[in-house]
Design an enzyme around this catalytic site. Structure first.
Site, PDB file in Angstrom:
ATOM      1  N   GLU A 125       0.845  -1.329   0.102  1.00  0.00           N
ATOM      2  CA  GLU A 125       0.137  -0.009  -0.037  1.00  0.00           C
ATOM      3  C   GLU A 125       0.822   1.180  -0.175  1.00  0.00           C
ATOM      4  OE1 GLU A 125      -2.757   0.536   3.280  1.00  0.00           O
ATOM      5  OE2 GLU A 125      -3.685  -1.458   3.019  1.00  0.00           O
TER       6      GLU A 125
ATOM      7  N   GLU B 165      -9.423   9.600   5.256  1.00  0.00           N
ATOM      8  CA  GLU B 165      -9.501   7.897   5.102  1.00  0.00           C
ATOM      9  C   GLU B 165     -10.398   7.688   3.883  1.00  0.00           C
ATOM     10  OE1 GLU B 165      -8.041   5.202   6.477  1.00  0.00           O
ATOM     11  OE2 GLU B 165      -6.639   6.644   7.192  1.00  0.00           O
TER      12      GLU B 165
ATOM     13  N   LYS C 174     -15.529   4.634   5.344  1.00  0.00           N
ATOM     14  CA  LYS C 174     -14.360   4.245   6.223  1.00  0.00           C
ATOM     15  C   LYS C 174     -14.351   5.070   7.445  1.00  0.00           C
ATOM     16  CE  LYS C 174     -10.631   2.659   4.732  1.00  0.00           C
ATOM     17  NZ  LYS C 174      -9.210   2.701   4.245  1.00  0.00           N
TER      18      LYS C 174
ATOM     19  N   GLU D  28     -13.938   5.637  -0.482  1.00  0.00           N
ATOM     20  CA  GLU D  28     -14.889   4.784  -0.004  1.00  0.00           C
ATOM     21  C   GLU D  28     -15.693   5.239   1.348  1.00  0.00           C
ATOM     22  OE1 GLU D  28     -12.968   0.761   0.927  1.00  0.00           O
ATOM     23  OE2 GLU D  28     -11.125   1.993  -0.043  1.00  0.00           O
TER      24      GLU D  28
END
Length: 418
Positions: A271, A334, A328, A325
């Site tokens: 990541e 985030e 999250k 997203e």
């Protein structure tokens, strides 16, 4: 005799030309694809079939998911996309039982291969630094049992087993040569590294230069973390020069592994990314910085770069993440790491030639599109980086032509010389 030596000299020249062309076009080393993390913590994300269409249009052939979602595994069958799947942290305790591990592989993996190209299993995510310290005792037995189950089913030849680690697993990371693992995890880490070494599996690291900049923006040069031109830093012990923080972080991990006695383990970035939006105290979380970071990583990946410590080993990188997203938890950042919005429009343009909608049936033509330097642009047009790739392809075609000419001439000279 003079004629013979003359022809031998010409043969040598053509051999040099052949090797030069082959090296310049990457003939002696493959060009691998950038990977992408496909998270699913959202209530408005596209169906897996549409995600596959998007990845195909982007020419991305590597993705990582954080579970073994059967819808995704089925949708990605008979595609060119290689998948890394994940054993959720809460499952680790049960997998210390070999029979439970065999059942997990038999039900979660075996039914989908080889049609779905599962190439890796991450047993947990950031277990070494998880708040639940009890998980650490389960990690190595679970890893060994999952690998044993794969071997029992004849799947261990092409599915590697490892775990993804936070950079916080290091107690020292600067300079890179000082890289050292936290002493409290050294016992389990040694067992884990022994497994990786014996199975030739990679050490996966989640590395985010963004966090270093956010925490100390006055001390960490922004250009250094964004891969932009900068003076960089020299490791005082190895004398190696670093022009970006990500490569320094990776080399710190390599040094930490070497300190444990394991020199041959490959380190891959599972990541890395940069948020395009954040809260008021999240310094640097902007659309412009996110576009710059990911665009420059893409540029480095296209050049098949390694780190200063391992310059001849291409660093494999998985960007985080494919989508923003919305479910999250945590700060605003985030929910804003995605290269794409849930409707598959670009959050910003990093140079990947893509469709603005996966329902479209044809790709845009980079040569006829208007190039955009605006990172907020969601146009399907490629920016200059993708156009450069087209030019590189033309250059490679020309190089291949001259390689063929060299080889044919070489054969003629060999026959005449003898």
């Amino acid at each position: 005799m003079a004629l013979l030596f003359s022809r031998i000299a010409m043969i040598r020249v053509f051999l040099i030309l052949f090797l030069t062309f082959s090296d310049n076009i990457g003939f002696l080393r493959g060009i691998a694809s950038l990977g992408i993390n496909y998270g699913q913590i959202g209530n408005n994300l596209p169906q897996p079939e549409n995600v596959l269409d998007l990845l195909t249009s982007l020419k991305l052939t590597k993705a990582r998911i954080y579970d073994t979602n059967p819808q995704i595994l089925s949708a990605f069958a008979n595609s060119s996309v290689e998948l890394i799947v994940t054993v959720e942290n809460q499952m680790l305790a049960s997998l210390i039982d070999p029979q439970q591990a065999l059942q997990w592989v038999s039900t979660r993996i075996q039914p989908y291969v080889p049609a779905t190209r599962i190439t890796g299993i991450s047993v947990g995510n950031e277990v070494f630094t998880d708040d639940d310290t009890a998980l650490l005792a389960y990690l190595v037995p679970a890893v060994v049992n999952i690998h044993g189950a794969l071997a029992q089913l004849g799947l261990d030849g092409y599915i590697k087993v490892s775990t993804s680690n936070s950079l916080a697993v290091l107690s020292e990371s600067f300079p890179p040569s000082a890289g050292t693992f936290n002493t409290e995890v050294s016992g389990v880490m040694s067992q884990f590294l022994h497994f990786l070494s014996s199975t030739e599996s990679p050490f996966w690291i989640n590395a985010y230069p963004y966090f270093a900049y956010k925490d100390k923006p006055d001390d960490v040069p922004l250009d250094y973390v964004l891969f932009k031109p900068n003076s960089g830093m020299d490791d005082p012990f190895t004398k190696l020069h670093y022009d970006n923080m990500l490569y320094a972080q990776v080399d710190a991990v390599i040094f930490a592994i070497a300190r444990m006695g394991f020199n041959g383990v490959e380190v891959r970035v599972s990541e890395t990314g940069w948020p395009s939006k954040g809260d008021s105290d999240e310094v640097g979380a902007t659309l412009e910085n996110a576009a710059a970071y990911n665009k420059n990583i893409l540029r480095r990946q296209m050049n098949n770069e390694g780190t200063p410590l391992r310059p001849n080993m291409r660093l494999e990188v998985y960007l985080f993440a494919l989508f923003n997203e919305d479910l999250k938890p945590g700060p605003t950042s985030e929910r804003n790491y995605g290269l794409f919005q849930p409707d598959c429009t670009m959050a910003y343009n990093v140079g990947l030639s893509a469709l603005s909608s996966p329902s479209s049936s044809t790709l845009s033509n980079p040569s006829s599109s208007t190039l955009s330097s605006d990172p907020s642009s969601t146009s399907s047009a490629s920016i200059s980086l993708a156009s450069s790739a087209t030019k590189d392809a033309n250059t490679e075609s020309l190089a291949v032509y001259w390689m063929v000419v060299c080889l044919l001439t070489f054969q003629v000279l060999i026959r005449r010389a003898y």
